[in-house]
Scaffold this active site. Structure first.
Site, PDB file in Angstrom:
ATOM      1  N   SER A  50       0.570  -0.996  -0.061  1.00  0.00           N
ATOM      2  CA  SER A  50       0.124   0.166  -0.128  1.00  0.00           C
ATOM      3  C   SER A  50       0.661   1.158  -0.382  1.00  0.00           C
ATOM      4  CB  SER A  50      -1.122  -0.600   0.917  1.00  0.00           C
ATOM      5  OG  SER A  50      -0.172   0.180   2.208  1.00  0.00           O
ATOM      6  N   TYR A  55       8.086   0.898  -0.881  1.00  0.00           N
ATOM      7  CA  TYR A  55       8.425   0.289  -1.814  1.00  0.00           C
ATOM      8  C   TYR A  55       7.549  -0.750  -2.477  1.00  0.00           C
ATOM      9  CZ  TYR A  55      13.334   1.985  -1.997  1.00  0.00           C
ATOM     10  OH  TYR A  55      14.462   2.775  -2.085  1.00  0.00           O
ATOM     11  N   ASP A 111      -4.525  -7.813   8.759  1.00  0.00           N
ATOM     12  CA  ASP A 111      -2.865  -9.002   9.310  1.00  0.00           C
ATOM     13  C   ASP A 111      -2.231 -10.095   8.464  1.00  0.00           C
ATOM     14  OD1 ASP A 111      -0.624  -9.256  10.664  1.00  0.00           O
ATOM     15  OD2 ASP A 111      -1.927  -9.973  12.664  1.00  0.00           O
ATOM     16  N   ALA A 128       6.198  -4.079   6.656  1.00  0.00           N
ATOM     17  CA  ALA A 128       7.051  -3.100   7.479  1.00  0.00           C
ATOM     18  C   ALA A 128       6.277  -2.579   8.198  1.00  0.00           C
ATOM     19  CB  ALA A 128       7.637  -2.075   6.493  1.00  0.00           C
ATOM     20  N   TYR A 188      18.637  -3.227   3.462  1.00  0.00           N
ATOM     21  CA  TYR A 188      19.058  -1.263   3.579  1.00  0.00           C
ATOM     22  C   TYR A 188      20.933  -1.908   3.970  1.00  0.00           C
ATOM     23  CZ  TYR A 188      20.898   3.050   3.762  1.00  0.00           C
ATOM     24  OH  TYR A 188      21.533   4.413   3.930  1.00  0.00           O
ATOM     25  N   TYR A 246      21.787   1.120  12.033  1.00  0.00           N
ATOM     26  CA  TYR A 246      21.052  -0.030  11.560  1.00  0.00           C
ATOM     27  C   TYR A 246      21.832  -0.976  10.825  1.00  0.00           C
ATOM     28  CZ  TYR A 246      17.711  -0.717   7.633  1.00  0.00           C
ATOM     29  OH  TYR A 246      16.210  -1.176   6.876  1.00  0.00           O
ATOM     30  N   VAL A 276      13.375   8.058   1.825  1.00  0.00           N
ATOM     31  CA  VAL A 276      12.097   9.149   3.307  1.00  0.00           C
ATOM     32  C   VAL A 276      10.603   7.632   2.910  1.00  0.00           C
ATOM     33  CG1 VAL A 276      10.395  11.308   3.251  1.00  0.00           C
ATOM     34  CG2 VAL A 276      13.111  11.257   2.813  1.00  0.00           C
TER      35      VAL A 276
END
Length: 386
Positions: free
Chosen positions: A49, A52, A110, A139, A223, A233, A272
């Protein structure tokens, strides 16, 4: 109602339905201009939605000519507050893709649950038969496990606390931030939420149901980034989850050799997104990265990245990977000329010099665009149906 952006911290609590549709249209036009490639024709996108995931769905539809099923967990409007941006994005995509002759069906709920997997599998059996690509782009900050226990991810370091600069999104000032150390339970929970466990469950469920095509491809996103972000990260709690995600890709390829499944990790560029805005240090790095990459003519947003992934890196049956078998879409970001420039000025950047050394306007433009705001051809003063 007249819908205006209402920002709290790193989240916008409103979304504009016409602006979100404009965002989807612009991404579709970007893919059309990029061109077409031969690729999968029945694609499942899990986490479809925003960011990415949404761009993946657009890229495979308009780049491959694929029909798609999307899975996302978004909130619709209650008549008093707007729906989430992902809700409007999904409705806009379904509408436009349908008008253009593509199958586009979405499930809202879900994605971690057994019920969602069963519903999607039933839909695949009825409408597709089998899928030849599965994109995993979930995510979520928390997950309810099959046992009923809910676990949450954390954005913390591993080993010891870490102090560095960050961009305070409330004031656009540079401030020092100390990121605390995660304990073992927090690391485990972060892996359970953001690692490869649910990706594995989806692929296993699809395989057991007989709806994965021979030679199917599955992808998940990760990433790595530069040294300045590694503590929070790559080497932090989220990095432990991403290592698990990579290990899962190797496991899936080996486990389902009988149907020739190929599982890949795509290492993408810093952008972003609703996720990255929440990570300390990263917004400052992204602002500086945007400045340098735009000056070099190398900047890409979500849709440009996904067009390059699906229509170049994965096109023609020869997948371009690094020595670890990962697809590298961060290749422009990690160029020496880009990273050396950021390193040169990182220690000296402050609240005044960030106006010159960073692209704060570009950061905020993309932030507002995520929620359907900031498009010059949308009338934000008019009443809209939410």
């Amino acid at each position: 109602m007249v819908v205006e952006p209402k920002v709290k911290g790193f989240i916008c609590t409103t979304a504009h339905p016409k602006g979100c549709e404009e965002s989807v249209r612009r991404q579709i036009e970007c893919t059309k201009k990029f061109g077409k490639a031969e690729g999968p024709k029945k694609v499942l996108v899990i986490g479809s939605s925003t960011g990415y995931g949404l761009s993946s769905r657009i890229a495979v539809t308009y780049g491959y000519g694929a029909d798609t099923i999307g899975v996302a967990f978004e909130r619709e409007s209650n008549g008093k507050r707007t729906a989430t941006a992902g809700w409007y994005n999904t409705k806009a995509f379904e509408k436009i893709a349908g008008e253009d002759g593509y199958y586009a069906k979405s499930f809202n709920g879900d994605g971690f649950s057994r019920e969602m997997k069963d519903d999607v599998i039933q839909c695949i059996k009825e409408d597709f038969g089998k899928v030849d690509m599965v994109v995993y782009s979930m995510a979520a900050p928390r997950r309810t496990l099959p046992s009923g226990t809910t676990v949450s991810s954390v954005l913390k370091t591993v080993g010891e606390p870490f102090t560095n600069k960050t961009l305070d999104l409330r004031t656009n000032e540079i401030k020092e931030v100390t990121v605390p150390e995660a304990d073992e339970d927090e690391i485990k929970a972060t892996i359970q939420v953001m690692g490869g466990g649910d990706w594995r469950d989806w692929i296993m469920s699809l395989y057991d149901a007989g709806v994965l095509a021979e030679g199917a491809v599955t992808l998940a996103y990760s990433y790595i980034g530069p040294v300045v972000t590694h503590a929070i990260y790559k080497d932090g709690s989220i990095g432990q989850a991403k290592k698990h995600l990579y290990d899962t890709s190797v496991e899936l390829t080996n486990k389902y050799k009988d149907i020739g499944l190929k599982a890949y990790i795509s290492v993408n560029k810093a952008l972003v997104t609703q996720s990255s805005a929440a990570i300390p240090i990263v917004p400052l790095y992204i602002s500086m990265l945007y400045k340098v990459m735009k000056e070099k003519g190398l900047h890409e947003g979500c849709i440009e990245q996904m067009n390059r992934l699906f229509l170049e890196k994965l096109a023609g049956g020869v997948v371009q990977t690094d020595e670890a078998g990962r697809i590298r879409l961060d290749d422009y970001e990690m160029k020496e000329e880009i990273q050396s420039r950021i390193s040169e000025v990182w220690d000296s950047v402050d609240s005044e010099s960030i106006k010159e050394l960073g692209d704060i306007k570009g950061y905020w433009d993309e932030f507002y665009n995520m929620f359907g705001f900031g498009y010059d051809n949308v009338d934000y003063s008019e009443d809209v149906e939410i």
